[in-house]
Design a protein around this motif. Structure first.
Motif, PDB file in Angstrom:
ATOM      1  N   GLY A 197       1.395  11.582  26.276  1.00  0.00           N
ATOM      2  CA  GLY A 197       0.536  12.761  26.159  1.00  0.00           C
ATOM      3  C   GLY A 197      -0.806  12.452  26.780  1.00  0.00           C
ATOM      4  O   GLY A 197      -1.238  11.290  26.835  1.00  0.00           O
ATOM      5  N   TRP A 198      -1.508  13.479  27.263  1.00  0.00           N
ATOM      6  CA  TRP A 198      -2.778  13.244  27.944  1.00  0.00           C
ATOM      7  C   TRP A 198      -3.796  12.554  27.051  1.00  0.00           C
ATOM      8  O   TRP A 198      -4.636  11.772  27.528  1.00  0.00           O
ATOM      9  CB  TRP A 198      -3.339  14.561  28.472  1.00  0.00           C
ATOM     10  N   GLY A 199      -3.744  12.786  25.764  1.00  0.00           N
ATOM     11  CA  GLY A 199      -4.699  12.151  24.868  1.00  0.00           C
ATOM     12  C   GLY A 199      -4.600  10.643  24.875  1.00  0.00           C
ATOM     13  O   GLY A 199      -5.575   9.945  24.578  1.00  0.00           O
ATOM     14  N   ALA A 200      -3.422  10.124  25.221  1.00  0.00           N
ATOM     15  CA  ALA A 200      -3.218   8.676  25.216  1.00  0.00           C
ATOM     16  C   ALA A 200      -3.870   7.988  26.399  1.00  0.00           C
ATOM     17  O   ALA A 200      -3.960   6.755  26.441  1.00  0.00           O
ATOM     18  CB  ALA A 200      -1.718   8.366  25.197  1.00  0.00           C
ATOM     19  N   VAL A 201      -4.320   8.769  27.395  1.00  0.00           N
ATOM     20  CA  VAL A 201      -4.975   8.189  28.569  1.00  0.00           C
ATOM     21  C   VAL A 201      -6.334   8.838  28.832  1.00  0.00           C
ATOM     22  O   VAL A 201      -6.840   8.844  29.953  1.00  0.00           O
ATOM     23  CB  VAL A 201      -4.072   8.298  29.814  1.00  0.00           C
ATOM     24  N   GLY A 202      -6.928   9.426  27.808  1.00  0.00           N
ATOM     25  CA  GLY A 202      -8.280   9.952  27.935  1.00  0.00           C
ATOM     26  C   GLY A 202      -8.402  11.371  28.418  1.00  0.00           C
ATOM     27  O   GLY A 202      -9.492  11.796  28.796  1.00  0.00           O
ATOM     28  N   GLY A 203      -7.315  12.106  28.433  1.00  0.00           N
ATOM     29  CA  GLY A 203      -7.384  13.503  28.854  1.00  0.00           C
ATOM     30  C   GLY A 203      -6.587  13.754  30.115  1.00  0.00           C
ATOM     31  O   GLY A 203      -6.035  12.830  30.723  1.00  0.00           O
ATOM     32  N   PRO A 204      -6.498  15.022  30.532  1.00  0.00           N
ATOM     33  CA  PRO A 204      -5.687  15.398  31.700  1.00  0.00           C
ATOM     34  C   PRO A 204      -6.156  14.717  32.986  1.00  0.00           C
ATOM     35  O   PRO A 204      -7.343  14.457  33.176  1.00  0.00           O
ATOM     36  CB  PRO A 204      -5.883  16.916  31.791  1.00  0.00           C
ATOM     37  N   HIS A 205      -5.184  14.411  33.854  1.00  0.00           N
ATOM     38  CA  HIS A 205      -5.454  13.820  35.167  1.00  0.00           C
ATOM     39  C   HIS A 205      -4.687  14.610  36.217  1.00  0.00           C
ATOM     40  O   HIS A 205      -3.648  15.217  35.932  1.00  0.00           O
ATOM     41  CB  HIS A 205      -5.025  12.356  35.211  1.00  0.00           C
ATOM     42  N   ALA A 206      -5.191  14.573  37.431  1.00  0.00           N
ATOM     43  CA  ALA A 206      -4.505  15.259  38.528  1.00  0.00           C
ATOM     44  C   ALA A 206      -3.177  14.565  38.810  1.00  0.00           C
ATOM     45  O   ALA A 206      -3.077  13.334  38.744  1.00  0.00           O
ATOM     46  CB  ALA A 206      -5.375  15.243  39.776  1.00  0.00           C
ATOM     47  N   ILE A 207      -2.153  15.349  39.110  1.00  0.00           N
ATOM     48  CA  ILE A 207      -0.853  14.813  39.500  1.00  0.00           C
ATOM     49  C   ILE A 207      -0.894  14.518  40.993  1.00  0.00           C
ATOM     50  O   ILE A 207      -1.195  15.383  41.814  1.00  0.00           O
ATOM     51  CB  ILE A 207       0.281  15.801  39.180  1.00  0.00           C
ATOM     52  N   ASN A 208      -0.597  13.273  41.355  1.00  0.00           N
ATOM     53  CA  ASN A 208      -0.706  12.846  42.746  1.00  0.00           C
ATOM     54  C   ASN A 208       0.627  12.808  43.486  1.00  0.00           C
ATOM     55  O   ASN A 208       0.648  12.609  44.706  1.00  0.00           O
ATOM     56  CB  ASN A 208      -1.329  11.444  42.813  1.00  0.00           C
ATOM     57  N   GLY A 209       1.721  12.948  42.762  1.00  0.00           N
ATOM     58  CA  GLY A 209       3.016  12.897  43.425  1.00  0.00           C
ATOM     59  C   GLY A 209       4.108  13.445  42.542  1.00  0.00           C
ATOM     60  O   GLY A 209       4.026  13.390  41.309  1.00  0.00           O
ATOM     61  N   THR A 210       5.111  14.003  43.179  1.00  0.00           N
ATOM     62  CA  THR A 210       6.250  14.554  42.455  1.00  0.00           C
ATOM     63  C   THR A 210       7.525  13.882  42.944  1.00  0.00           C
ATOM     64  O   THR A 210       7.767  13.783  44.154  1.00  0.00           O
ATOM     65  CB  THR A 210       6.351  16.075  42.665  1.00  0.00           C
ATOM     66  N   PHE A 211       8.315  13.422  42.016  1.00  0.00           N
ATOM     67  CA  PHE A 211       9.567  12.741  42.320  1.00  0.00           C
ATOM     68  C   PHE A 211      10.650  13.312  41.416  1.00  0.00           C
ATOM     69  O   PHE A 211      10.354  13.980  40.415  1.00  0.00           O
ATOM     70  CB  PHE A 211       9.450  11.236  42.054  1.00  0.00           C
ATOM     71  N   THR A 212      11.885  13.002  41.725  1.00  0.00           N
ATOM     72  CA  THR A 212      12.953  13.299  40.777  1.00  0.00           C
ATOM     73  C   THR A 212      12.982  12.170  39.750  1.00  0.00           C
ATOM     74  O   THR A 212      12.480  11.064  39.999  1.00  0.00           O
ATOM     75  CB  THR A 212      14.318  13.391  41.468  1.00  0.00           C
ATOM     76  N   GLN A 213      13.580  12.430  38.607  1.00  0.00           N
ATOM     77  CA  GLN A 213      13.677  11.385  37.592  1.00  0.00           C
ATOM     78  C   GLN A 213      14.482  10.200  38.116  1.00  0.00           C
ATOM     79  O   GLN A 213      14.185   9.043  37.813  1.00  0.00           O
ATOM     80  CB  GLN A 213      14.321  11.937  36.313  1.00  0.00           C
ATOM     81  N   THR A 214      15.488  10.484  38.940  1.00  0.00           N
ATOM     82  CA  THR A 214      16.297   9.410  39.520  1.00  0.00           C
ATOM     83  C   THR A 214      15.439   8.505  40.396  1.00  0.00           C
ATOM     84  O   THR A 214      15.574   7.274  40.352  1.00  0.00           O
ATOM     85  CB  THR A 214      17.459   9.984  40.340  1.00  0.00           C
ATOM     86  N   GLN A 215      14.548   9.102  41.193  1.00  0.00           N
ATOM     87  CA  GLN A 215      13.662   8.299  42.032  1.00  0.00           C
ATOM     88  C   GLN A 215      12.729   7.443  41.186  1.00  0.00           C
ATOM     89  O   GLN A 215      12.491   6.271  41.488  1.00  0.00           O
ATOM     90  CB  GLN A 215      12.842   9.209  42.951  1.00  0.00           C
TER      91      GLN A 215
END
Length: 483
Positions: A197-215
């Motif tokens: 969850g975002w709270g575990a890393v200090g809040g929301p962050h920008a998503i820099n990449g999208t992959f499939t779960q397999t990747q």
């Protein structure tokens, strides 16, 4: 296409046209972890392309796959988990065989080769380049001609880090998401660390990449050696080596000046102990160690080990997080002599033949110094060893192996399988003086003194002493106890 986990760094130890890479194997390459050493031993091996398994030759660990779109490839010197049927691109098909196994001439590596025709043979070998559609993702375009850095064939000496083949990348500290599951990860040393969850890393962050779960699942499970991570919730910093997190008590004790904040729950993603053969250096003192079975084996000279690189860690972690002795069953090799040992009760038990012990999945090369100076001379009292071939079980007392005629006569339920040669040659013929043994069936205690074993009616003024439970058969047939 890549035959390994995304984010791992590999070196072409031997390239095109090397002595053994001629004729039908002209465009084969030998991939090692770093330089031409065995650091890749045990690494994951993946199918670079989908297809049907043509054959698997166990002696050489040679997996041949006919590609679905035509052509074929071989992954050689691997412990394959697939011997028939179909495979999909990115599927795990085994691990890199340990040094000396699967015909790898003593160096853990993958021999990787492509053919334009099926069957993995003939004169249709092709280079790993864009022109043939066979470029290894993350590697240079390995055309038929190129540099010869190691003088071991074309492209030898070339190192590269595997990337996702769709052109996307994930840099250190970036956040990625699985398009099909929605799971979020933060990249640390090439490894995706799960974010609950975002709270575990200090809040929301920008998503820099999208992959499939397999990747994402095909990416390295552990951050690269030397990666610094911080548990955002507690502030604890770790340096990763061999998949294990070495705690940092002071930034002055490591060379790292930056780290990646991770979800504290992702720390559990790391190994419980470093992988065998991990080399670490106490940064403040400069002392170097090779890890075996979770213990740090000292190195007195780099000439005494085959490893050429290490990870700098906080010395506190070496003395507080690692074991004093390797776990029972750990395999070590004296690099100076080539002798193999299995650890039992903190002591090395000689192996004269791999046929005499269970299959070894990992091992560590150590400095000869540790055999006489860091490990025990004999297994600790109460260690139970079993002759792997003969089946005979023994309990160690005072450095001697005392036979067990029936498990019903002793409290032991587990043991370490060893080479019988070690039992008969590494251990004493009779327990050392002052050793106490107890007949487990009667509770009577005996003491060894002057080469004799006598009944001890009472402990005396010194009070109870440590003892080893033994089979009554041993007392009468091996120790010839009196009283």
């Amino acid at each position: 296409m890549a035959p390994f986990d995304i984010g791992q760094t590999w070196t072409i130890c031997r390239g095109y046209g090397y002595a053994s890479h001629t004729g039908t194997s002209n465009y084969g390459i030998d991939l090692t972890g770093a330089g031409c050493n065995s650091s890749a031993s045990g690494r994951n091996v993946r199918a670079p392309a989908g297809g049907t398994v043509a054959y698997y030759q166990a002696a050489y660990g040679n997996l041949c796959v006919n590609k679905s779109g035509g052509g074929s490839y071989t992954l050689t010197h691997i412990d394959s988990s697939v011997t028939s049927g179909t495979v999909t691109a990115g599927q795990s098909v085994g691990t890199v065989a340990q040094p000396g196994a699967r015909g790898n001439a003593g160096v853990a590596h993958i021999h990787f080769q492509m053919w334009s025709s099926p069957g993995c043979y003939g004169d249709a070998g092709i280079p790993f380049d864009s022109a043939h559609g066979t470029r290894i993702c993350g590697a240079p375009d390995l055309a038929a001609s190129g540099p010869n850095g190691y003088n071991n064939g074309t492209w030898s000496g070339t190192s590269f880090t595997g990337q996702a083949c769709d052109g996307t990348s994930a840099s250190n500290g970036s956040y990625i998401v699985a398009s099909d599951t929605g799971r979020v990860y933060v990249m640390a040393g090439g490894s995706p660390m799960y974010v609950s969850g975002w709270g575990a890393v200090g809040g929301p962050h920008a998503i820099n990449g999208t992959f499939t779960q397999t990747q994402i699942d095909a990416m390295p499970r552990y951050p690269a050696d030397g990666t610094a991570i911080r548990n955002y919730g507690t502030g604890t910093i770790y340096v990763v080596a061999g998949g294990f997190g070495f705690a940092v008590t002071s930034l002055a004790n490591i060379p790292n000046t930056s780290w990646v904040d991770i979800d504290g729950s992702a720390v559990a993603q790391l190994r419980s102990q470093p992988g065998d053969g991990t080399v670490i250096r106490d940064y403040p003192t400069g002392s170097i160690y090779v890890v075996s079975g979770g213990a740090a084996m000292a190195v007195t000279s780099l000439a005494n080990i085959p490893y050429t690189s290490w990870t700098n860690v906080d010395g506190w972690a070496i003395t507080h997080q690692l074991r004093q002795y390797p776990t029972d069953g750990s395999a070590i090799v004296d690099h100076s002599t080539g002798t193999v040992y299995l650890i039992a009760g903190g002591a090395p038990m000689t192996v004269v033949s791999f046929d005499n012990i269970p299959s070894i999945t990992s091992l560590a090369y150590v400095d000869h110094w540790v055999l006489a100076n860091q490990l025990r001379r004999y297994p600790t009292d109460g260690t139970v060893v079993r002759d792997y071939l003969g089946g005979g079980i023994h309990v160690v007392a005072g450095g001697a192996a005392l036979g067990i005629a029936s498990l019903a006569n002793v409290p032991y339920t587990s043991w370490i399988n060893v080479d019988n040669w070690g039992i008969t040659h590494d251990l004493r013929g009779y327990p050392s003086d002052g050793t106490y043994v107890r007949d487990y069936t009667t509770g009577k205690v005996y003491v060894v003194q002057g080469g004799a074993t006598a009944y001890l009616p009472s402990w005396g003024p010194a009070g109870p002493q440590p003892f080893v439970d033994v089979d009554p058969w041993t007392l009468s047939n091996q120790l010839h106890a009196t009283g």
